[in-house]
Design a protein around this motif. Structure first.
Motif, PDB file in Angstrom:
ATOM      1  N   TYR A  59       3.800   1.661  -1.397  1.00 51.78           N
ATOM      2  CA  TYR A  59       4.427   1.874  -2.713  1.00 51.78           C
ATOM      3  C   TYR A  59       3.423   1.761  -3.861  1.00 51.78           C
ATOM      4  O   TYR A  59       3.812   1.770  -5.031  1.00 51.78           O
ATOM      5  N   ASN A  60       2.112   1.600  -3.525  1.00 49.87           N
ATOM      6  CA  ASN A  60       1.055   1.511  -4.556  1.00 49.87           C
ATOM      7  C   ASN A  60       1.361   0.442  -5.589  1.00 49.87           C
ATOM      8  O   ASN A  60       1.347   0.661  -6.809  1.00 49.87           O
ATOM      9  N   LYS A  62      -2.422  -4.666  -6.817  1.00 45.83           N
ATOM     10  CA  LYS A  62      -3.720  -4.682  -6.170  1.00 45.83           C
ATOM     11  C   LYS A  62      -3.746  -3.930  -4.850  1.00 45.83           C
ATOM     12  O   LYS A  62      -4.816  -3.607  -4.320  1.00 45.83           O
ATOM     13  N   LYS A  83      -3.086  -1.040  -4.388  1.00 42.70           N
ATOM     14  CA  LYS A  83      -3.514   0.339  -4.538  1.00 42.70           C
ATOM     15  C   LYS A  83      -4.890   0.556  -3.921  1.00 42.70           C
ATOM     16  O   LYS A  83      -5.234   1.688  -3.544  1.00 42.70           O
ATOM     17  N   ASP A  84      -5.688  -0.503  -3.854  1.00 40.80           N
ATOM     18  CA  ASP A  84      -7.018  -0.410  -3.218  1.00 40.80           C
ATOM     19  C   ASP A  84      -6.825  -0.407  -1.695  1.00 40.80           C
ATOM     20  O   ASP A  84      -6.981  -1.418  -1.002  1.00 40.80           O
ATOM     21  N   ARG A  85      -6.451   0.760  -1.195  1.00 45.84           N
ATOM     22  CA  ARG A  85      -6.099   0.860   0.214  1.00 45.84           C
ATOM     23  C   ARG A  85      -7.295   0.599   1.130  1.00 45.84           C
ATOM     24  O   ARG A  85      -7.147   0.024   2.209  1.00 45.84           O
ATOM     25  N   MET A  91       0.826  -1.201   0.000  1.00 51.58           N
ATOM     26  CA  MET A  91       0.000   0.000   0.000  1.00 51.58           C
ATOM     27  C   MET A  91       0.861   1.253   0.000  1.00 51.58           C
ATOM     28  O   MET A  91       0.505   2.282  -0.615  1.00 51.58           O
ATOM     29  N   TYR A 135      -7.646  -3.154   1.623  1.00 51.20           N
ATOM     30  CA  TYR A 135      -6.572  -3.830   2.346  1.00 51.20           C
ATOM     31  C   TYR A 135      -6.363  -3.269   3.762  1.00 51.20           C
ATOM     32  O   TYR A 135      -5.797  -3.941   4.618  1.00 51.20           O
TER      33      TYR A 135
END
Length: 475
Positions: A280-281, A284, A286-288, A278, A291
């Motif tokens: 470092y984006n 998958k 990227k969907d913070r 999360m 997660y």
């Protein structure tokens, strides 16, 4: 100095002293006692003669006096005279006016004249003495009966006794010394046996005993030593068992901490990976929002596990006597826990059959509540869809049955109470839990001293039973 020689010297000293004192007392007391007993014997004999002669005819009296001179038990010379002092018997004979009387063995002679008054002073003779008494004949005429006697001097015997005293002392010393020596050896022999046995007891051999026979103090001492040795051996065995138990607990704790570390390491590593993704984006991650919820769920699972670990540690730290024991209603505790599980049964479409009787028990209420909660949680977690859970309670037993998704094998049942153990079909923490539930249940029930069983029934039904200690049930 050894105790044997101390006993020997003490014993022979006592024997020698007692013998010497006895001989000295004998030397001084024997003459007095001899004279006293002989005088009493003569007086009794003279009184008997007087009673025998009283009120008899004069001629019979004379005859008996003659007879008494020869057959009397004591050497008593009898003289019969009238009250004026004239000798009536023995007859002096015509032309004779005196009577020669020999007293005792000293050769002394007393000459009595016929005209003498019988007031005889025998103190002039060697130990000669007289006894007098008045008697009557059959006509009532009174006569004076005089008995003359002499005692054998015992001074010669005392002198002889004094001469043999040294020999008596030597003989007494020899006999007493031999007796004292053997007595000392016999008395110290048993003491040596006790000493040898106690030295052998240092090896902690259960077969060694003090074999001392008798009922005296040494035999009682041997019995006390045997009892003390037995008590010490029992205590040592108990300490060894306690040490082994503590070592086992320490090993269990070490193993528990090792397994705990392993169980915590994997989720933490997963959590670190998700967070890094999360940050470092990456892909998958990227969907913070999604997660972050996953991270929260993982953290909640770890919090629950840590809480269970703390519960287990607390159970190891405190013994049964140190926990809060109280009398409470197990039925009320179960009903309080069922509030949540009744709703869970409706949601999961599980049939919940409950039969609870009143049961008052003594124990730790909070810990028993954890047991009930863990067992119900396991029952719901492993009950198949549309299955049935039966809960039964009476004064002696608590039984929880459920229609399991899959019955446990014997191998799985043998490991089910180990920490962090989950069957193969429930490796996922979402369905299998932390693996500490039944481990905590076992720890609490062992502390309470209650027996329990977990077994498979027909129809893939699992049954957990708790058997309460009847002495701790309040009726």
């Amino acid at each position: 100095m050894k105790i044997m020689w101390k006993n020997f010297l003490f014993s022979i000293s006592v024997i020698f002293t007692v013998t010497t004192v006895s001989l000295v007392i004998l030397y001084f007391v024997m003459p007095i006692y001899y004279e006293y007993t002989k005088l009493n014997t003569v007086e009794r004999e003279f009184n008997k003669i007087t009673d025998d002669l009283d009120k008899k005819p004069l001629e019979e009296i004379k005859g008996r006096i003659d007879k008494q001179l020869f057959e009397g038990q004591e050497a008593i010379t009898l003289i019969l005279s009238d009250l004026d002092g004239k000798i009536v018997h023995p007859y002096l004979g015509e032309g004779s006016n005196s009577l020669n009387i020999r007293l005792g063995d000293q050769g002394e002679t007393k000459i009595l004249d016929s005209s003498d008054v019988m007031n005889v002073e025998l103190s002039e003779l060697d130990r000669g003495k007289e006894l007098t008494s008045t008697i009557k004949d059959n006509r009532g005429i009174e006569y004076l009966l005089t008995g003359l006697y002499s005692l054998q001097p015992i001074s010669d015997a005392s002198a002889v006794l004094l001469q043999i005293y040294p020999f008596l002392l030597v003989i007494d010393f020899l006999i007493g010394g031999i007796a004292a020596y053997f007595y000392s050896r016999f008395s110290t022999k048993r003491i040596k046996q006790i000493s040898m046995a106690t030295n052998q007891m240092l090896s902690l051999d259960h077969t060694i005993k003090c074999e001392i026979k008798g009922k005296d103090e040494l035999a009682l001492l041997a019995q006390d030593i045997n009892q003390l040795d037995q008590t010490l051996l029992t205590t040592i065995d108990a300490l060894k068992a306690e040490v082994a138990k503590v070592e086992g607990i320490e090993r269990s704790k070490a193993e528990f901490m090792r397994v705990t570390s392993h169980e915590l390491k994997t989720p933490v590593a997963s959590l670190m990976g998700i967070i890094d993704g999360m940050i470092y984006n990456v892909g998958k991650f990227k969907d913070r929002e999604h997660y972050l919820a996953v991270c929260k769920e993982i953290l909640q699972q770890q919090a629950d596990m840590i809480q269970n670990v703390l519960t287990v540690s607390k159970l190891d730290m405190f013994s049964l006597e140190e926990t809060n024991q109280e009398v409470f209603s197990l039925r009320e505790v179960i009903e309080d826990k069922l509030k949540t599980y009744r709703l869970l049964a409706e949601i999961n479409q599980v049939e919940l059959v409950i039969h609870l009787e009143e049961c008052l028990i003594e124990g730790n209420k909070d810990e028993i509540g954890k047991v009930v909660n863990n067992l119900l949680s396991n029952a719901f977690r492993y009950t198949k869809a549309n299955g049935q859970i039966d809960l039964f309670l009476d004064q002696h037993t608590l039984v929880i049955e459920n229609q399991a998704v899959k019955a446990l094998s014997k191998a799985e049942l043998s490991q089910i109470f180990e920490p962090f153990y989950r069957p193969d079909f429930s490796r996922n923490r979402e369905t299998g839990g932390s693996g500490l539930g039944l481990f905590i249940v076992k720890q609490i029930l062992d502390k309470q001293g209650w027996n329990f069983s977990f077994k498979e029934l027909e129809g893939e039904r699992m049954c957990f039973s708790i058997y309460f200690d009847t002495e701790r049930i309040i009726i």
